[in-house]
Design an enzyme around this catalytic site. Structure first.
Site: not given
Ligand code: NAD
Ligand code: MG
Length: 284
Positions: A177, A190
């Site tokens: 990400s 995360y």
């Protein structure tokens, strides 16, 4: 090109979220992706491919000539829809439902894949959990552990189980990400797992290169998938992605091309890389 970013109202749905409740419906390339035989005859496993980026990758892989194992948590309707697209492309689809935070389920996904196709050419570890926290103290020990148990540990267990069934020319792809490079503090657990995935592929890529198995990752910026309305505050959904240089979130179909490239034999010298697809946000 069609309008990629129609108006998106504030909206919320429970985790893990489903495609049919999203307004507007995301574009996974259903009507646009054209294959060129780049993955002809390959057998592929994609976790989290019921919806979002994983669905777009499954559609692209199938239209490039690959059979696809679709692993997903619990979204039966979404998974069946992805399977229909794979079968419409003339390829085989195998559905495997279950929770990858259980290591035995990771092994079961590989077992089902090998039972169906005899080997694994491409493994895409793409499933993820995220949750938003305003304060550090709001992050429970369980939440921290669960985020790693869904986002990081299955990548290790899947690779461990799959390797004996992979051979020279194989490709392993993770989904990292933009958070691996610039962590959103509200997504601290995360973001940390996504940095770990980037490091994992860089290290594992070196380990497996002599065996002819390439390991890489894709690092998406904001993408319009069920993850977003099921994990972000409703009002943030309306403006999601506007802080990118391109000024909008991606459609899932805009993520498929780097996965196809990394899966294909054309990427023979790409090893240990994390490829940013961020709408212009720098990723170094
Ligand atoms: P998505 O919700 O469509 O896909 C994630 C999938 O993970 C779900 O469909 C679900 O079936 C699966 N999953 C979740 N928990 C699981 C568990 N315990 N066991 C098994 N499967 C589980 O969302 P997406 O955005 O397409 O996410 C795909 C990947 O893209 C994720 O790794 C995510 O971190 C990454 N990503 C997404 C964005 C974004 O803006 N959407 C940005 C950067 C990275
Ligand atoms: Mg889903």
């Amino acid at each position: 090109m069609d309008q990629p970013n129609p108006h998106r109202p504030a909206q919320k749905q429970p985790m893990p979220g489903t495609t049919d409740q999203m307004m507007p419906t995301p574009d996974h390339g259903e009507t646009s992706y054209v294959g060129h035989g780049r993955l002809e005859g390959k057998t592929t496993v994609i976790t989290g491919s019921d919806s979002g980026i994983g669905r777009a990758v499954a559609i692209a892989f199938a239209r490039e000539g690959a059979d696809v194992v679709i692993a997903y948590l619990s979204e039966d309707e979404d998974a069946a829809q992805t399977a229909r697209h794979v079968e419409d492309a003339g390829r085989k689809a195998i559905l495997v439902r279950g929770d990858l935070s259980d290591p035995s389920h990771c092994r079961a996904v590989v077992e089902e894949s090998v039972k169906a196709f005899g080997r694994i050419d491409v493994l895409v570890s793409n499933a993820a959990h995220q949750a938003n926290f305003a304060e550090f103290e709001d992050i429970t020990d369980e939440e921290w552990r669960h985020t790693f148990a869904v986002n990081v540990d299955p990548f290790f267990y899947l690779v461990k189980a799959a390797l004996p069934h992979m051979s020279e020319g194989g490709s392993i792809i993770g989904t990292s990400s933009i958070n691996a490079d610039s962590p959103n503090p509200g997504l601290l657990p995360y973001a940390t797992t996504k940095g770990t995935i980037r490091d994992f592929v860089a290290g594992l890529g070196q380990m497996l290169a002599p065996r002819g198995i390439r390991v890489n990752a894709v690092a998406p910026g904001p993408v319009w998938t069920p993850l977003i309305p099921s994990t972000l505050p409703a009002e943030d959904v309306a403006t999601f992605g506007q802080n990118t240089p391109i000024g909008r979130a991606a459609q899932p179909k805009e993520l498929a091309p780097p996965y196809v490239m990394l899966a294909s034999d054309e990427a023979s010298y790409i090893i240990g890389a994390t490829i940013p697809v961020t709408g212009g946000r720098p990723f170094v």
